[in-house]
Design an enzyme around this catalytic site. Structure first.
Site, PDB file in Angstrom:
ATOM      1  N   ASP A  10      33.775 -44.778 162.795  1.00 44.82           N
ATOM      2  CA  ASP A  10      35.240 -44.847 162.930  1.00 44.82           C
ATOM      3  C   ASP A  10      35.836 -43.883 161.903  1.00 44.82           C
ATOM      4  O   ASP A  10      35.132 -43.355 161.044  1.00 44.82           O
ATOM      5  CB  ASP A  10      35.730 -46.281 162.660  1.00 44.82           C
ATOM      6  CG  ASP A  10      37.251 -46.401 162.732  1.00 44.82           C
ATOM      7  OD1 ASP A  10      37.836 -45.927 163.718  1.00 44.82           O
ATOM      8  OD2 ASP A  10      37.870 -46.954 161.808  1.00 44.82           O
ATOM      9  N   SER A  11      37.152 -43.720 161.978  1.00 43.81           N
ATOM     10  CA  SER A  11      37.822 -42.876 160.985  1.00 43.81           C
ATOM     11  C   SER A  11      37.787 -43.520 159.592  1.00 43.81           C
ATOM     12  O   SER A  11      37.896 -42.828 158.592  1.00 43.81           O
ATOM     13  CB  SER A  11      39.276 -42.669 161.387  1.00 43.81           C
ATOM     14  OG  SER A  11      39.926 -43.927 161.441  1.00 43.81           O
ATOM     15  N   CYS A  73      36.125 -46.381 167.651  1.00 44.50           N
ATOM     16  CA  CYS A  73      37.451 -45.836 167.371  1.00 44.50           C
ATOM     17  C   CYS A  73      38.087 -45.453 168.700  1.00 44.50           C
ATOM     18  O   CYS A  73      37.515 -44.657 169.453  1.00 44.50           O
ATOM     19  CB  CYS A  73      37.292 -44.605 166.485  1.00 44.50           C
ATOM     20  SG  CYS A  73      38.838 -43.733 166.202  1.00 44.50           S
ATOM     21  N   GLU A 151      44.256 -49.783 156.001  1.00 50.44           N
ATOM     22  CA  GLU A 151      43.549 -48.893 155.060  1.00 50.44           C
ATOM     23  C   GLU A 151      43.990 -49.161 153.619  1.00 50.44           C
ATOM     24  O   GLU A 151      43.276 -48.821 152.683  1.00 50.44           O
ATOM     25  CB  GLU A 151      43.742 -47.421 155.440  1.00 50.44           C
ATOM     26  CG  GLU A 151      42.993 -46.996 156.705  1.00 50.44           C
ATOM     27  CD  GLU A 151      41.457 -46.940 156.547  1.00 50.44           C
ATOM     28  OE1 GLU A 151      40.975 -46.691 155.434  1.00 50.44           O
ATOM     29  OE2 GLU A 151      40.753 -47.185 157.546  1.00 50.44           O
ATOM     30  N   CYS A 183      43.056 -50.455 169.070  1.00 49.43           N
ATOM     31  CA  CYS A 183      42.687 -49.755 167.831  1.00 49.43           C
ATOM     32  C   CYS A 183      41.807 -50.717 167.049  1.00 49.43           C
ATOM     33  O   CYS A 183      42.148 -51.898 166.916  1.00 49.43           O
ATOM     34  CB  CYS A 183      43.937 -49.396 167.028  1.00 49.43           C
ATOM     35  SG  CYS A 183      43.545 -48.724 165.381  1.00 49.43           S
ATOM     36  N   HIS A 185      41.248 -51.043 164.041  1.00 51.54           N
ATOM     37  CA  HIS A 185      41.822 -51.588 162.806  1.00 51.54           C
ATOM     38  C   HIS A 185      42.617 -52.880 163.073  1.00 51.54           C
ATOM     39  O   HIS A 185      42.805 -53.687 162.176  1.00 51.54           O
ATOM     40  CB  HIS A 185      42.790 -50.578 162.169  1.00 51.54           C
ATOM     41  CG  HIS A 185      42.130 -49.453 161.420  1.00 51.54           C
ATOM     42  ND1 HIS A 185      41.421 -48.459 162.044  1.00 51.54           N
ATOM     43  CD2 HIS A 185      42.092 -49.164 160.084  1.00 51.54           C
ATOM     44  CE1 HIS A 185      40.982 -47.597 161.135  1.00 51.54           C
ATOM     45  NE2 HIS A 185      41.375 -48.012 159.936  1.00 51.54           N
TER      46      HIS A 185
END
Ligand code: DGL
Length: 275
Positions: A10-11, A73, A151, A183, A185
């Site tokens: 993932d990012s 992602c 994040e 997403c 996240h």
């Protein structure tokens, strides 16, 4: 080969929701995770950049011998799924298809909401797959601040709730009965999201749906780890602060991330014609 790890990417920390779901379903499997923190967030970046960054990370995972790739992602899945399937010999699992299938089988009134990054919603990957079915009405909305919150390790404050209300009220008021968290996240914000949407709206989350797909694919390709397998979990980040990544991962998934190695990704050659 069967005892080789599953490569998950993932990012940043979002894909840890997928890694967590995979290890719950498949506790004997080893996992090699890379968070591309050097280039996070992907959501606001041009698709061509996301594609390049993502392929660089997948190249690293493949060169380290993973038996399967999981693009954990949505933004990267929307940007480069086809490139990845063409480029690698190992099976590639992504997050959009599994969530779409579950949303279709979940909705009762045919009104589905989709939330994701600017890149995912702008790509129309979800809308195009869902709208093939004429019975469905799709309402999509980008929620860029959600990734910033996660994040930063902020998941349960009054500000998160206020922003969730601002993003999600139009979807709730439009009477969607199913909301896709497009997403990886977002499962970390599920408390606020479900509070705002109310108890009658079903949340479809790409982490658990993708884990089921990983399970299915390992079984059908006869790639399950052997009975004596000793699972190892390796977490890596491309950014320059391993400590930050460990602290955040620890805060978000509680355990399992004890060592993070920083990896260098290299420049890659994309096929001609790729934007
Ligand atoms: N977790 C990612 C996704 O599913 C990307 C978030 C970001 O880097 O903007 O889209």
């Amino acid at each position: 080969m069967n005892d080789a790890p599953i490569g998950i990417f993932d990012s940043g920390v979002g894909g840890l929701t997928v890694a967590r779901a995979v290890s719950q379903l498949l506790p004997r499997e080893s996992i090699h995770y890379i968070g591309d923190t050097a280039h996070s967030p992907y959501g606001p970046k041009p698709i061509a950049d996301v594609r390049r960054y993502a392929l660089e990370v997948l190249d690293v995972l493949v060169s380290e011998g993973v038996k399967m790739l999981v693009i954990a992602c949505n933004t990267a899945s929307a940007a480069m799924l086809r490139d990845a399937r063409e480029r690698y010999d190992v099976p590639v699992v992504e997050v959009i298809g599994p969530a779409v299938r579950t949303a279709i089988s979940t909705t009762r009134n045919g009104r589905i909401g989709v939330i994701g990054t600017v890149g995912t919603i702008g790509s129309r990957a979800y809308q195009d797959m869902l709208e093939v079915n004429e019975r469905l009405t799709v309402l999509a909305r980008a929620c860029p601040r959600f990734v910033e919150f996660v994040e930063a390790g902020v998941t349960d404050t009054a500000e998160v709730l206020a922003v969730a209300e601002e993003y999600l009220a139009p979807l709730r008021d439009a009477d969607v009965d199913t909301l896709v968290l497009g997403c990886t996240h977002y499962p970390f914000l599920e408390g606020a999201i479900s509070y705002v949407m109310g108890p009658d709206v079903s949340l479809v989350s790409s982490d658990t749906e993708t884990a089921k797909d990983v399970y299915r694919q390992l079984v059908s390709r006869e790639l399950l780890a052997g009975t004596g397998a000793r699972p190892q979990h390796v977490y890596e980040a491309t950014g320059d602060s391993a400590d930050d990544f460990i602290r955040l991962a620890d805060r978000l998934i509680g355990r399992g991330v004890s060592a993070v190695r920083l990896v260098q990704t290299g420049a890659i050659d994309l096929p001609k014609g790729t934007p």
